[in-house]
Motif scaffolding. Sequence first.
Motif, PDB file in Angstrom:
ATOM      1  N   SER A 145       0.745  -1.419  -0.165  1.00 31.11           N
ATOM      2  CA  SER A 145       0.000  -0.063  -0.205  1.00 31.11           C
ATOM      3  C   SER A 145       0.472   1.092   0.000  1.00 31.11           C
ATOM      4  N   ALA A 146       2.352   1.206   1.036  1.00 29.81           N
ATOM      5  CA  ALA A 146       2.671   2.138   1.017  1.00 29.81           C
ATOM      6  C   ALA A 146       2.834   2.748  -0.528  1.00 29.81           C
ATOM      7  N   GLY A 147       3.957   1.668  -1.292  1.00 35.22           N
ATOM      8  CA  GLY A 147       4.346   2.018  -2.677  1.00 35.22           C
ATOM      9  C   GLY A 147       3.499   1.811  -3.813  1.00 35.22           C
ATOM     10  N   THR A 149       1.120   3.912  -2.548  1.00 34.07           N
ATOM     11  CA  THR A 149       1.217   6.010  -2.205  1.00 34.07           C
ATOM     12  C   THR A 149       1.971   6.608  -3.026  1.00 34.07           C
ATOM     13  N   TRP A 150       3.240   5.856  -2.981  1.00 35.82           N
ATOM     14  CA  TRP A 150       4.512   6.721  -3.290  1.00 35.82           C
ATOM     15  C   TRP A 150       4.945   7.071  -4.861  1.00 35.82           C
ATOM     16  N   LEU A 151       3.905   5.676  -5.394  1.00 35.77           N
ATOM     17  CA  LEU A 151       3.521   6.097  -7.117  1.00 35.77           C
ATOM     18  C   LEU A 151       2.389   6.634  -6.654  1.00 35.77           C
ATOM     19  N   ALA A 152       1.798   6.773  -6.687  1.00 36.08           N
ATOM     20  CA  ALA A 152       0.981   7.526  -7.369  1.00 36.08           C
ATOM     21  C   ALA A 152       0.399   8.704  -7.896  1.00 36.08           C
ATOM     22  N   PRO A 153       1.297   9.564  -7.883  1.00 32.96           N
ATOM     23  CA  PRO A 153       1.324  10.647  -8.624  1.00 32.96           C
ATOM     24  C   PRO A 153       2.176   9.896 -10.029  1.00 32.96           C
ATOM     25  N   CYS A 154       2.453   9.280 -10.160  1.00 30.78           N
ATOM     26  CA  CYS A 154       2.758   8.161 -11.590  1.00 30.78           C
ATOM     27  C   CYS A 154       1.523   7.250 -12.337  1.00 30.78           C
ATOM     28  N   VAL A 158      -4.089   2.725  -7.677  1.00 28.57           N
ATOM     29  CA  VAL A 158      -3.216   0.600  -8.094  1.00 28.57           C
ATOM     30  C   VAL A 158      -3.888   0.299  -6.991  1.00 28.57           C
ATOM     31  N   SER A 159      -4.594  -0.993  -7.112  1.00 35.16           N
ATOM     32  CA  SER A 159      -4.453  -2.052  -5.997  1.00 35.16           C
ATOM     33  C   SER A 159      -3.571  -2.828  -5.414  1.00 35.16           C
ATOM     34  N   PRO A 160      -3.801  -2.385  -4.260  1.00 31.51           N
ATOM     35  CA  PRO A 160      -2.407  -3.057  -3.750  1.00 31.51           C
ATOM     36  C   PRO A 160      -1.830  -4.367  -4.364  1.00 31.51           C
ATOM     37  N   ASP A 161      -3.497  -5.448  -4.221  1.00 24.06           N
ATOM     38  CA  ASP A 161      -2.716  -6.731  -5.202  1.00 24.06           C
ATOM     39  C   ASP A 161      -2.461  -6.744  -6.762  1.00 24.06           C
ATOM     40  N   ARG A 162      -2.125  -6.014  -6.904  1.00 16.86           N
ATOM     41  CA  ARG A 162      -0.830  -5.669  -8.365  1.00 16.86           C
ATOM     42  C   ARG A 162       0.574  -5.377  -8.007  1.00 16.86           C
ATOM     43  N   MET A 163       0.915  -4.879  -6.528  1.00 16.31           N
ATOM     44  CA  MET A 163       1.923  -4.075  -5.944  1.00 16.31           C
ATOM     45  C   MET A 163       2.440  -5.421  -6.292  1.00 16.31           C
ATOM     46  N   LEU A 164       3.951  -4.928  -5.894  1.00 10.36           N
ATOM     47  CA  LEU A 164       4.902  -5.779  -5.580  1.00 10.36           C
ATOM     48  C   LEU A 164       6.044  -5.183  -4.278  1.00 10.36           C
ATOM     49  N   LEU A 165       6.450  -5.772  -3.296  1.00 13.83           N
ATOM     50  CA  LEU A 165       7.985  -5.025  -3.132  1.00 13.83           C
ATOM     51  C   LEU A 165       8.831  -5.544  -3.748  1.00 13.83           C
ATOM     52  N   TRP A 345       9.103   5.820   5.342  1.00 13.30           N
ATOM     53  CA  TRP A 345       9.490   7.497   5.758  1.00 13.30           C
ATOM     54  C   TRP A 345       7.915   7.228   4.288  1.00 13.30           C
ATOM     55  N   ILE A 346       7.549   6.568   3.735  1.00  6.65           N
ATOM     56  CA  ILE A 346       6.912   6.453   2.407  1.00  6.65           C
ATOM     57  C   ILE A 346       5.528   7.170   3.769  1.00  6.65           C
ATOM     58  N   ARG A 347       5.139   6.240   4.764  1.00  2.00           N
ATOM     59  CA  ARG A 347       3.853   6.666   5.961  1.00  2.00           C
ATOM     60  C   ARG A 347       3.923   7.895   6.300  1.00  2.00           C
ATOM     61  N   GLU A 348       5.113   8.245   7.280  1.00  2.00           N
ATOM     62  CA  GLU A 348       5.105   9.844   7.463  1.00  2.00           C
ATOM     63  C   GLU A 348       5.746  10.716   6.729  1.00  2.00           C
ATOM     64  N   GLY A 349       6.067  11.095   5.740  1.00  2.00           N
ATOM     65  CA  GLY A 349       5.933  11.630   5.348  1.00  2.00           C
ATOM     66  C   GLY A 349       7.460  11.659   4.818  1.00  2.00           C
ATOM     67  N   ALA A 350       8.188  11.559   5.475  1.00  2.00           N
ATOM     68  CA  ALA A 350       9.576  11.701   5.046  1.00  2.00           C
ATOM     69  C   ALA A 350      10.644  11.380   3.978  1.00  2.00           C
ATOM     70  N   ALA A 351       9.367  10.493   2.709  1.00  2.00           N
ATOM     71  CA  ALA A 351      10.420  10.561   1.819  1.00  2.00           C
ATOM     72  C   ALA A 351       9.508  11.081   0.952  1.00  2.00           C
ATOM     73  N   GLU A 352       8.528  12.143   0.941  1.00  2.00           N
ATOM     74  CA  GLU A 352       8.618  13.573   0.493  1.00  2.00           C
ATOM     75  C   GLU A 352       9.572  14.611   0.635  1.00  2.00           C
ATOM     76  N   ARG A 353       9.728  14.684   1.927  1.00  2.00           N
ATOM     77  CA  ARG A 353      10.616  15.865   2.158  1.00  2.00           C
ATOM     78  C   ARG A 353      12.151  15.583   1.570  1.00  2.00           C
ATOM     79  N   LEU A 354      12.286  14.123   2.023  1.00  2.00           N
ATOM     80  CA  LEU A 354      14.062  14.151   1.377  1.00  2.00           C
ATOM     81  C   LEU A 354      13.994  13.943  -0.217  1.00  2.00           C
ATOM     82  N   LEU A 355      12.832  13.763  -1.034  1.00  2.00           N
ATOM     83  CA  LEU A 355      12.847  13.992  -2.580  1.00  2.00           C
ATOM     84  C   LEU A 355      13.106  15.294  -2.427  1.00  2.00           C
ATOM     85  N   ALA A 356      11.895  16.056  -2.304  1.00  2.00           N
ATOM     86  CA  ALA A 356      12.217  17.366  -2.042  1.00  2.00           C
ATOM     87  C   ALA A 356      13.672  17.997  -2.269  1.00  2.00           C
TER      88      ALA A 356
END
Length: 460
Positions: A145-147, A149-154, A158-165, A345-356
Amino acid sequence: MASDLTTARWLRRVDRTEGPIYLAILRALETAIGEGELQPGEQLPPQRTVAGVLGVDFTTVTRAYSAARARGLVEGAVGRGTFVAGRTDDDEVGMIDLSMNLPPPPKGLNFAALLKETARSVLERTDAQALMAYHPGAGSIAQRSAGATWLAPCLGEVSPDRMLLAPGAQSVLAAILDMTMRRGDALIVEPLTYPGVRAIAAHRGLRLLACPVDAEGFKPEDLARLCAEQDPKAIYCIPTLQNPTATTMGLERRREIARVARTAGVPIIEDDAYGRLPTAPLPALASLAPDLTWYVATTSKCLSPGLRTAFVAAPSAAAARDLSEALRAISLMTSPLTAAIATAWIREGAAERLLAAIRTEAAERQAIARAILPQATGQADGIHLWLDLPDHWPGERLREVAHRRGLSLVTADAFAAGPNHRNGLRISLGGPPKQSVLTLALQGVAAILAARPDDRRLVV
């Protein structure tokens, strides 16, 4: 004496055929440090030992050691000898790497502190024994689910059952190609493409078909022709900030490519390593043809390569399960600790801060590069650029000259899918730790290209 000779093995690199012998010793020392044969803190053999091994004057070795000290390669301690200098936050010794595509240090964000804080938080709230045990290969529902969320801008929703880590993009690409292709099958790629796919294709015995491109990527009419004539089993491409040419496929071109693939019934493997770098990313091919596209997005280029974490959107839930089994056979699972950090990082918003913060630094580095190498092509939100080379500068000679000047470069032959390709250079901007080091490195590249390959001054 035997011990001294053991520590002098790097002297086999001394090439006496070009220039003064003291410079040959200096270049050999620089190369040994750059390639890791000599490590920080390692003691060099006494100067008299080096003179004896090489059969040269003591003063020649003294001059070489002094030049190495001036370049910051070595440091001396009175009464103790000469040692390979250590790396610090304020200085970079040895080779300056412009060859490896890394995200630059995040502007105004303490990455080490963020990593320590997240790792501590993960360990405090998770049973360490459970964290370090075997985990489901496709990732937990929270991670998938975090994946999404992270990729939603692109990708959009997407349903999590189509996602893999997955443990990095390379293992994913190998697994997908294993699933979709057999030895001798054809894979359509860009004329200059990701070296990792070249390596997989060579190992698996796949044929690479280079589709002609323009400033936006695949030419639709040529892609359609190859699909009709060559019976390819898949199409592999990097639509955003293409590696190595730094071009980005426009939205209408993406729609055309999706239409061609759908008409031909050929699946797409979309490598979107750089997709999150743009502040306003274009829709992924996988959002235009979701049932036809394997979408692979590593965190290595937009967050940190040390995470060794990638997210994959498969064409369907069933395809995701199949890929999970294929990945299990190759790599078993993603590192639980780094996967937990990426998810937090994704769930807590740190990934977006790091990316910025990475975007800000990348834009500043692109501006530096444009000022020094205005003939290069790139985009403000990318971490690399492309430089076409004149015919009189073959890639091998350029790499050799650059190496002697302390620069590590990668040229077009590392990316070529066929024999007739552009002569060029990919310059990665994220490796040098500081903008000042990057500036010196780019100025070095400019100086090399301003000369001819046979200019004797280039060996200094």
